[in-house]
Design an enzyme around this catalytic site. Structure first.
Site, PDB file in Angstrom:
ATOM      1  N   ASP A  17       1.170  -1.147  -0.069  1.00 20.80           N
ATOM      2  CA  ASP A  17       0.216   0.470   0.192  1.00 20.80           C
ATOM      3  C   ASP A  17       0.798   1.453  -0.108  1.00 20.80           C
ATOM      4  OD1 ASP A  17      -2.243   1.783  -0.343  1.00 20.80           O
ATOM      5  OD2 ASP A  17      -3.299   0.336   1.460  1.00 20.80           O
ATOM      6  N   GLU A  25     -17.858   9.360   5.941  1.00 22.25           N
ATOM      7  CA  GLU A  25     -17.095   8.037   6.366  1.00 22.25           C
ATOM      8  C   GLU A  25     -16.774   7.344   5.032  1.00 22.25           C
ATOM      9  OE1 GLU A  25     -19.982   5.265   6.342  1.00 22.25           O
ATOM     10  OE2 GLU A  25     -21.202   6.007   4.291  1.00 22.25           O
TER      11      GLU A  25
END
Length: 726
Positions: free
Chosen positions: A273, A476
């Site tokens: 990542d 969110e």
């Protein structure tokens, strides 16, 4: 005599040699690595032999460097396609991943990812045709996100396929197969299973968080879907930011080599990542320097770095004798193999996907599919007195109101593309009714103000009000992107914004007995009970993509019966849930939570009804090598055509830490009114194995089992008992 023969022989050899030299000279003009008739391994090894050590290291980062002398262009490996080609201009925007999972239709999801890879190839072809080598215009996609949505607070749960490992594995595998294509020689695009592993919040702490999990939960829950995708041929796996039991994922040899490669047989490449290697020495601080981190990552099994650590410090690691050139070669081979599979070194005309162009992007067929997926994703949670569907002929005036009624963000979610044809909820409802129908719109409220509202008076004069509330990707989502989140992208509770709750109450007070249809947008569980008493029907729309407005109209007016089912549990509140940072599965998801819920996993209402009859029953007893097969007749006993999602759950013997029940089969089926359809569910008995903490192996527990079939995890329309022999 001998001399003459020797001269002739030498002359013949010289002539033959000259002929072969000419052939070799011609072959040298086309090196093995550019010869498509050679095997991939031959081509990879040939290219590897031509690269200098410095050049090899320059290829280990996501911003891969150009090597002009070998005809290798620069390439950016970072591309996104979570629910459509993202960040790359015009592309079809499908519903967010959690919404697509709510369809419980893996065949449909494969169609979606097939369209995505078609658009990706077209955009790549167009870009390369103009010698543009841009980020997000490539073919190596860092999707799907198959982490388990273990806790509703996690902001990135919207990117997943929900809380269930089996559903996640099935949907993720379907997505991979469509994205990568089925050509025997070339990948259409490369898919990536992320984030490996045990990664689902807290979002704000992801760069230094240590997820503590025992081997049983690791194997049965957190690794299950990754294993499924590896078995389905996923080309890439992305390592996660966090630690697992003290070890950062990107230097975790047990995960990246012992399990992923040796145990599961993974043949693709591992990418970190973005910035994960920097985390190792800067935030986890499990190693002191970037050089040691570079060495540890390559030795653990990383091939590609989404940062610059390997490119900057790989050579230093060799100089310090922490790595050898063979270590570099081993890592680079997997990356090169992916490039060859994608056709990067071949004549483009030989590639079956070379013909895709502008007409393959965002066309009529793709829009129709986006609409169909959005239709099937929407979940009907309440429908008092069968208020829905609305009859257009009986409705002369409609009020569409709410902060998300015309919101672009609420349509496209995160990791999205752009589109010139997004149809919001106001536009969808307006376009579905005749010109003689009055439709009004008002924002109604915002996300903060609990006292100032609009549109209530206008709603009072309409026949019906459709109010669109909920969350958005700025409330969110991923850390940094959800910039209005109070918890680094995550949610502190399940509540809708207080302003929306107050608005719904004021709306009901203002329009008294006239019907209110609530539409909720979100990517996770919300507390529906706060508004449920004040509305007549509730449709959960997720983040429905660019055709969401049309799809909502199709559902509201009964052009289709709703068929979405919840891919996660809707809890009553979070007081019964374990601490957010606790990664043990005890007390989480429908598999282990036995407390009260708003709506169970798999729940979804319909405008019609279905009856189940078992056509064939399983045997009384099974062994490990058997397959449990059951056929069920599904009859539409209601008033209109509709789709049903047949769900098959297993209840296990009463052994410590067994799931309460577990999804092991499902099928989305269309059934016309008064007609029936036969659904066959097959469950390999070996899939019922559980991890034994004593032997550290999978074990099939003997005893009494139960197969339960219904339309949710709490529904039982048909069931049968069976045993598994020792």
């Amino acid at each position: 005599m001998t001399s003459t023969i020797t001269k002739v022989t030498r002359l013949s050899v010289a002539v033959i040699a000259l002929l072969f030299t000419g052939g070799t000279s011609q072959a040298q003009q086309t090196p093995f690595y550019k010869d498509a008739s050679q095997s991939i391994e031959t081509r990879v090894n040939d290219l590897l032999s031509k690269l200098t050590l410095e050049e090899k290291i320059s290829l280990l980062g996501y911003q891969s460097k150009a090597i002009p002398r070998l005809g290798i262009p620069a390439y950016n490996w970072w591309n996104e396609a979570l629910h459509g080609v993202a960040r790359a201009g015009e592309a079809t925007i499908f519903p967010q991943a959690i919404g697509m999972s709510a369809t419980f239709n893996d065949d449909l999801l494969k169609q979606v990812s097939t369209v995505i890879s078609t658009e990706a190839r077209a955009k790549y072809n167009l870009a390369i045709g103009q010698d543009r080598h841009l980020q997000y215009m490539g073919l190596t996609f860092w999707t799907p996100n198959i982490n388990i949505f273990r806790d509703p607070r996690w902001g990135r749960g919207q990117e997943t396929y929900g809380e269930d490992p089996f559903l996640t594995g099935r949907m993720g595998s379907a997505f991979v197969k469509g994205l990568q294509g089925n050509d025997p020689k070339y990948l259409k695009a490369s898919a990536t299973a992320k984030h490996f592993a045990v990664h689902s919040g807290p979002e704000a702490e992801r760069d230094h968080f240590d997820a503590i999990v025992d081997e049983k939960d690791l194997r049965e829950t957190y690794l299950y879907a990754f294993h499924e995708l590896v078995s389905s041929g996923v080309e890439s796996v992305m390592s996660a930011y966090n630690r697992v039991n003290g070890v950062p994922n990107s230097i975790n040899k047990v995960l990246l080599t012992d399990i992923l490669r040796k145990e599961w047989g993974f043949k693709g490449h591992v990418v970190t990542d973005c910035g994960a290697l920097d985390d190792v020495f800067l935030r986890h601080k499990t190693l002191p320097t970037a050089v040691e981190t570079a060495a540890a990552a390559l030795k653990a099994g990383v091939n590609l770095d989404c940062s610059t650590v390997l490119q900057k410090d790989g050579l230093k690691a060799i100089e310090q004798k922490l790595l050898t050139e063979k270590d570099i070669d081993f890592s680079l081979i997997a990356i090169l193999r992916t490039e060859f599979k994608l056709g990067f070194y071949d004549d483009p005309a030989q590639n079956p996907y070379h013909g895709y162009g502008a007409d393959s992007v965002h066309n009529v067929q793709h829009l129709a599919l986006a609409r169909k997926v959005a239709q099937q994703s929407m979940v009907l949670l309440k429908n008092d007195k069968d208020i829905l569907p609305l009859n257009k002929a009986n409705v002369s005036s409609i009020m569409v109101v709410g902060p998300n009624a015309a919101s672009l963000d609420a349509m496209v979610a995160n990791y999205h593309g752009t589109s010139s044809k997004v149809v919001n909820f106001v536009e969808g409802i307006t376009g579905a009714v005749s010109k003689s129908t009055r439709v009004e719109y008002d924002l109604g409220c915002d996300y903060k103000d609990t006292t100032h509202f609009g549109g209530i008076w206008a709603a009072g004069s309409a026949d019906v009000t459709i109010v669109v509330i909920g969350l958005s990707p700025v409330l969110e989502g991923e850390a940094g992107d959800a910039f209005l989140s109070e918890s680094g992208g995550d949610r502190k509770n399940l509540s809708l914004p207080a302003s929306e709750i107050a608005f719904i109450k004021a709306l009901r007070k203002g329009i008294k007995t006239k019907p209110i249809i609530a539409v909720i947008t979100a990517g996770s569980d919300v507390d529906v009970s706060s508004i449920e008493p004040y509305v007549d029907a509730i449709i959960y729309a997720w983040y429905p993509g660019e055709q969401g407005g049309n799809a909502l109209a199709d559902v509201v007016f009964g052009d289709v019966s709703p068929s979405g089912h919840l891919p996660l549990t809707f809890y009553k509140d979070m007081s019964n849930l374990p601490d957010y940072q606790n990664y043990a599965m005890k007390g989480r998801t429908y598999r282990y939570f036995d407390g009260p819920v708003q709506y169970p996993f798999g729940f979804g209402l319909s405008y019609t009804s279905f009856a189940y009859t078992l056509n064939s029953k399983p045997k009384a007893s099974y062994k490990k090598t058997d397959t449990l097969t059951v056929a069920v007749n599904v009859k539409n006993t209601g008033k209109m055509n509709g789709d049903e999602v047949v769900q098959a759950y297993i209840e296990y013997p009463k052994v410590d830490r067994m799931p309460i029940k577990e999804l092991k089969g499902f099928k989305h089926v269309s059934v016309a009114k008064d007609q029936d359809s036969t659904v066959t569910i097959k469950i390999p008995v070996q899939d019922l194995q559980k991890w034994d903490l004593v032997t550290h192996k999978w074990k099939l527990y003997p005893g009494k089992y139960k197969l339960v079939m219904g339309s949710s995890s709490a529904d039982e329309k048909a069931s049968v008992n069976f045993t598994v022999a020792k």
